[in-house]
Design an enzyme around this catalytic site. Structure first.
Site, PDB file in Angstrom:
ATOM      1  N   LYS A 181       0.858  -1.192   0.000  1.00 16.69           N
ATOM      2  CA  LYS A 181       0.000   0.000   0.000  1.00 16.69           C
ATOM      3  C   LYS A 181       0.895   1.244   0.000  1.00 16.69           C
ATOM      4  O   LYS A 181       1.519   1.570   0.998  1.00 16.69           O
ATOM      5  CB  LYS A 181      -0.929   0.047   1.221  1.00 16.69           C
ATOM      6  CG  LYS A 181      -2.012   1.108   1.001  1.00 16.69           C
ATOM      7  CD  LYS A 181      -2.578   1.693   2.253  1.00 16.69           C
ATOM      8  CE  LYS A 181      -1.723   2.728   2.917  1.00 16.69           C
ATOM      9  NZ  LYS A 181      -1.565   4.007   2.151  1.00 16.69           N
ATOM     10  N   GLU A 257      11.328   1.709   9.285  1.00 13.23           N
ATOM     11  CA  GLU A 257      12.220   2.831   8.986  1.00 13.23           C
ATOM     12  C   GLU A 257      11.417   4.096   9.243  1.00 13.23           C
ATOM     13  O   GLU A 257      10.470   4.394   8.508  1.00 13.23           O
ATOM     14  CB  GLU A 257      12.706   2.743   7.552  1.00 13.23           C
ATOM     15  CG  GLU A 257      13.492   1.463   7.332  1.00 13.23           C
ATOM     16  CD  GLU A 257      14.306   1.449   6.056  1.00 13.23           C
ATOM     17  OE1 GLU A 257      13.996   2.217   5.152  1.00 13.23           O
ATOM     18  OE2 GLU A 257      15.243   0.647   5.997  1.00 13.23           O
ATOM     19  N   CYS A 291      14.014  11.490   4.821  1.00 13.74           N
ATOM     20  CA  CYS A 291      14.205  11.162   6.239  1.00 13.74           C
ATOM     21  C   CYS A 291      15.640  11.391   6.680  1.00 13.74           C
ATOM     22  O   CYS A 291      15.916  11.544   7.858  1.00 13.74           O
ATOM     23  CB  CYS A 291      13.816   9.714   6.479  1.00 13.74           C
ATOM     24  SG  CYS A 291      14.804   8.578   5.488  1.00 13.74           S
ATOM     25  N   GLU A 384      10.843  16.441  14.613  1.00 12.15           N
ATOM     26  CA  GLU A 384      11.061  16.346  13.167  1.00 12.15           C
ATOM     27  C   GLU A 384      10.066  17.256  12.445  1.00 12.15           C
ATOM     28  O   GLU A 384       8.865  17.179  12.684  1.00 12.15           O
ATOM     29  CB  GLU A 384      10.845  14.902  12.697  1.00 12.15           C
ATOM     30  CG  GLU A 384      11.091  14.743  11.205  1.00 12.15           C
ATOM     31  CD  GLU A 384      10.688  13.364  10.674  1.00 12.15           C
ATOM     32  OE1 GLU A 384       9.554  12.933  10.949  1.00 12.15           O
ATOM     33  OE2 GLU A 384      11.508  12.734   9.997  1.00 12.15           O
TER      34      GLU A 384
HETATM   35  P1  NAD Z   1       3.081   8.424   7.406  1.00  6.92           P
HETATM   36  O1  NAD Z   1       3.541   7.604   8.541  1.00  6.92           O
HETATM   37  O2  NAD Z   1       2.010   9.418   7.638  1.00  6.92           O
HETATM   38  O3  NAD Z   1       2.543   7.496   6.234  1.00  6.92           O
HETATM   39  C1  NAD Z   1       3.330   6.451   5.699  1.00  6.92           C
HETATM   40  C2  NAD Z   1       2.421   5.356   5.184  1.00  6.92           C
HETATM   41  O4  NAD Z   1       1.732   4.776   6.295  1.00  6.92           O
HETATM   42  C3  NAD Z   1       1.344   5.841   4.219  1.00  6.92           C
HETATM   43  O5  NAD Z   1       1.193   4.852   3.212  1.00  6.92           O
HETATM   44  C4  NAD Z   1       0.110   5.918   5.099  1.00  6.92           C
HETATM   45  O6  NAD Z   1      -1.102   5.764   4.390  1.00  6.92           O
HETATM   46  C5  NAD Z   1       0.335   4.732   6.024  1.00  6.92           C
HETATM   47  N1  NAD Z   1      -0.359   4.820   7.315  1.00  6.92           N
HETATM   48  C6  NAD Z   1      -0.654   5.935   8.025  1.00  6.92           C
HETATM   49  N2  NAD Z   1      -1.292   5.593   9.183  1.00  6.92           N
HETATM   50  C7  NAD Z   1      -1.383   4.229   9.186  1.00  6.92           C
HETATM   51  C8  NAD Z   1      -1.919   3.289  10.107  1.00  6.92           C
HETATM   52  N3  NAD Z   1      -2.484   3.674  11.264  1.00  6.92           N
HETATM   53  N4  NAD Z   1      -1.838   1.969   9.799  1.00  6.92           N
HETATM   54  C9  NAD Z   1      -1.258   1.574   8.652  1.00  6.92           C
HETATM   55  N5  NAD Z   1      -0.747   2.422   7.732  1.00  6.92           N
HETATM   56  C10 NAD Z   1      -0.797   3.736   8.008  1.00  6.92           C
HETATM   57  O7  NAD Z   1       4.383   9.089   6.802  1.00  6.92           O
HETATM   58  P2  NAD Z   1       4.489  10.079   5.584  1.00  6.92           P
HETATM   59  O8  NAD Z   1       3.904  11.397   6.002  1.00  6.92           O
HETATM   60  O9  NAD Z   1       3.978   9.406   4.365  1.00  6.92           O
HETATM   61  O10 NAD Z   1       6.087  10.206   5.442  1.00  6.92           O
HETATM   62  C11 NAD Z   1       6.837  11.082   6.218  1.00  6.92           C
HETATM   63  C12 NAD Z   1       7.431  10.397   7.419  1.00  6.92           C
HETATM   64  O11 NAD Z   1       8.091   9.214   7.019  1.00  6.92           O
HETATM   65  C13 NAD Z   1       8.490  11.220   8.113  1.00  6.92           C
HETATM   66  O12 NAD Z   1       8.366  11.071   9.502  1.00  6.92           O
HETATM   67  C14 NAD Z   1       9.794  10.614   7.641  1.00  6.92           C
HETATM   68  O13 NAD Z   1      10.897  10.785   8.494  1.00  6.92           O
HETATM   69  C15 NAD Z   1       9.416   9.174   7.535  1.00  6.92           C
HETATM   70  N6  NAD Z   1      10.304   8.474   6.598  1.00  6.92           N
HETATM   71  C16 NAD Z   1      11.266   7.649   7.104  1.00  6.92           C
HETATM   72  C17 NAD Z   1      12.148   6.993   6.234  1.00  6.92           C
HETATM   73  C18 NAD Z   1      13.252   6.094   6.722  1.00  6.92           C
HETATM   74  O14 NAD Z   1      13.836   5.388   5.902  1.00  6.92           O
HETATM   75  N7  NAD Z   1      13.565   6.059   8.001  1.00  6.92           N
HETATM   76  C19 NAD Z   1      12.009   7.184   4.873  1.00  6.92           C
HETATM   77  C20 NAD Z   1      11.016   8.032   4.402  1.00  6.92           C
HETATM   78  C21 NAD Z   1      10.155   8.670   5.278  1.00  6.92           C
HETATM   79  O1  6OD Z   2      18.189   5.284   0.029  1.00  9.16           O
HETATM   80  C1  6OD Z   2      17.511   4.434   0.624  1.00  9.16           C
HETATM   81  O2  6OD Z   2      17.651   3.232   0.453  1.00  9.16           O
HETATM   82  C2  6OD Z   2      16.512   4.860   1.561  1.00  9.16           C
HETATM   83  N1  6OD Z   2      15.869   3.895   2.216  1.00  9.16           N
HETATM   84  C3  6OD Z   2      16.265   6.173   1.718  1.00  9.16           C
HETATM   85  C4  6OD Z   2      15.341   6.675   2.610  1.00  9.16           C
HETATM   86  C5  6OD Z   2      15.057   7.969   2.600  1.00  9.16           C
HETATM   87  C6  6OD Z   2      14.094   8.541   3.467  1.00  9.16           C
HETATM   88  O3  6OD Z   2      13.372   9.462   3.204  1.00  9.16           O
END
Ligand code: NAD
Ligand code: 6OD
Length: 480
Positions: A181, A257, A291, A384
């Site tokens: 998803k 992640e 991230c 963040e």
């Molecule tokens: P989000 O957590 O709001 O959403 C991510 C996904 O989770 C979406 O597909 C969303 O529909 C789904 N989701 C939301 N609530 C849910 C629930 N209760 N149950 C199941 N699925 C659910 O995040 P976002 O706003 O899409 O992305 C930004 C965040 O993601 C930031 O905090 C960023 O740091 C983090 N991020 C982390 C990494 C990493 O590799 N560590 C990478 C990219 C983004």
């Molecule tokens: O480069 C990657 O493999 C990776 N997982 C990046 C994540 C970025 C977060 O926003």
């Protein structure tokens, strides 16, 4: 560009079942398509299709066959490269150059590199002798890996195809069936991926795609589903907690992640120009919506003024940047710009909304922003933002730099700028983070462990680490 028409892909067939919600361009706020919201029944159908695939032809494929499929998928994305780039740009508003040099090539790279890794993966064997054991006391132990079964993949909107394929590729390579998803904000390249996978001829049910929202919707229906054997999630830490609560009911394993509040440490012996350019990239690439982006910059006092002046000047000069993903996210980022001022920050660059004088004024843009002068306890320094803002503060010595870097609920990535190699090797392992870059940022080797500590995640993905998560080791002991 033609209207986006994302569709679910369940059991080898495309369907737009479910109530449609609008998809908006972050560049100008226009509606560019509609997305079907998967119901609980659609999610259930996808999980059942995945289970049947694991128990059917997909479950009987050899690793060689699966790697051949992965390579075919990589070729399929490459053949439709421009379409993928256009769809990623339409959904996210990111500069085309970023999508064409990072997002789509990396998605292709994910399939190719996991094909290489899975195919060449050795397993361990242990010749065993147990003295005094009745019989010969000799045996050969060897380990084989089995897929987990049905894997749920939930991905965010910032690097939509890159982060989706980062999990889908190793999950398929290890022999699992996937129900994915993507974010409700960025459904388009995921749909193109389903088309490519369909054309590559994977058995029905091996890969399924459902669209929709998270809480109380498709995401939650999927992660709470008793038929799911593991969950690989990338997104916000709070969402990770919510998913974990649901996963607890069935003790479903998770790979998470999550968010970050990444520090950069600039030492007085750094190449200052490189450190400024590097920090500009690490704070403002994709308008801070990665991230790994730097939101806290600590600079050793003798070079603090020169560094801050140069960084602020370069930030003020940035022009070719993309918008925030949505009006809601733009409002959240702007609320942090206001909070920084309320907390007593000095704004050195940006701090508001740019005026372009064209259609972008209807979009979700914010200015690249540099602030300074806040204590370590300020919310602006601890929480963040996930936007183009960094806070700069001075430090006096190595111990203080490490203490400040580690004084955070998060621990994803850090950057160290120094020309003193001994210092680099001394400081890097002391930082509480999953990834430490020295004199560079986001220079990625797909085989390396990727993930965070504290609120930044659980487990590691990348290379063998992903293949380990997506499979179970089984030890076989044969008496000799
Ligand atoms: P989000 O957590 O709001 O959403 C991510 C996904 O989770 C979406 O597909 C969303 O529909 C789904 N989701 C939301 N609530 C849910 C629930 N209760 N149950 C199941 N699925 C659910 O995040 P976002 O706003 O899409 O992305 C930004 C965040 O993601 C930031 O905090 C960023 O740091 C983090 N991020 C982390 C990494 C990493 O590799 N560590 C990478 C990219 C983004
Ligand atoms: O480069 C990657 O493999 C990776 N997982 C990046 C994540 C970025 C977060 O926003």
């Amino acid at each position: 560009m033609a209207a986006m028409k994302p569709a679910h892909y369940v059991n080898g067939a495309f369907t737009a079942a479910g109530t449609a919600f609008p998809l908006r361009s972050p560049v100008d706020g226009r509606e560019i398509g509609t997305v079907p919201e998967a119901s609980r029944e659609t999610v259930d159908e996808a999980v059942r299709a995945a289970r049947a695939a694991v128990e059917g032809p997909w479950g009987r494929t050899s690793v060689e066959e699966r790697c051949a499929y992965l390579r075919r998928i990589a070729d399929g994305i490459e053949a439709r490269f421009d379409e993928f780039v256009a769809a990623e740009v339409a959904d996210t508003g990111k500069p085309r150059d970023l999508a064409a040099t990072v997002d789509i090539p990396r998605a292709i790279g994910n399939f190719r590199s996991y094909a290489d890794l899975a195919y060449g993966r050795p397993e361990r064997a242990y010749p065993t002798t147990v003295p005094g054991w009745s019989g010969s006391g000799r045996a050969l132990n060897y380990t084989v890996r089995r897929p987990l079964g049905v894997v749920a993949v939930i991905s965010p909107w910032n690097l939509p195809l890159l982060l989706l394929t980062w999990k889908v590729a190793p999950a398929l390579a290890a022999g699992n069936a996937v129900v994915a998803k993507p974010s409700e904000e960025t459904p388009s390249t995921a749909t193109l991926l389903a088309e490519v996978i369909d054309a590559a001829g994977l058995p029905a049910g091996a890969f399924n795609l459902v669209h929709g929202h998270g809480a109380n919707a498709a995401g939650e229906h999927l992660t709470a589903h008793p038929g799911v054997d593991a969950i690989a999630f990338t997104g916000a830490s709070a969402t990770g907690s919510a998913i974990m609560r649901n996963a607890a009911a069935h003790v479903t394993p998770v790979s998470f992640e999550l968010g970050g509040k990444n520090p950069a440490l600039v030492f007085e012996d750094a190449d200052l120009e490189e450190a400024v350019e590097g920090t500009l990239r690490s704070s403002f690439t994709h308008s801070g919506q990665i991230c790994l982006c730097t939101e806290r910059v600590y600079v050793q006092r003798p070079v603090y003024d020169a560094f801050v002046e140069a960084l602020a000047e370069r930030a003020r000069g940035l022009r070719d940047y993309g918008p925030m993903i949505s009006a809601e996210h733009r409002d959240k980022v702007l609320s942090y710009y206001r909070l920084a001022v309320e907390e007593g920050a000095t704004v050195l660059a940006g701090g508001g909304v740019p005026v372009f004088g064209d259609a972008r004024d209807g979009g979700y843009y914010v200015e690249p922003t540099v602030v300074a002068g806040l204590p370590q306890t300020a919310r602006t320094v601890r929480e963040e933002v996930f936007g183009p803002i960094c806070h700069v503060a001075p430090f006096d010595d190595e111990d203080e730099a490490v203490r400040l870097a580690n004084d955070s609920p998060y621990g994803l990535a850090a950057t160290v700028w120094t020309t003193d190699l001994s210092r680099a090797h001394r400081v890097a392992p002391r930082i509480e983070a999953g990834i430490v870059w020295v004199n560079c940022w986001n220079l990625r080797d797909l085989r390396t462990p990727f993930g965070g500590v504290k609120a930044s995640g659980i487990g590691r993905e990348g290379g063998e680490y992903s293949l380990d998560f997506f499979s179970e080791p089984v030890n076989v002991c044969v008496k000799i």
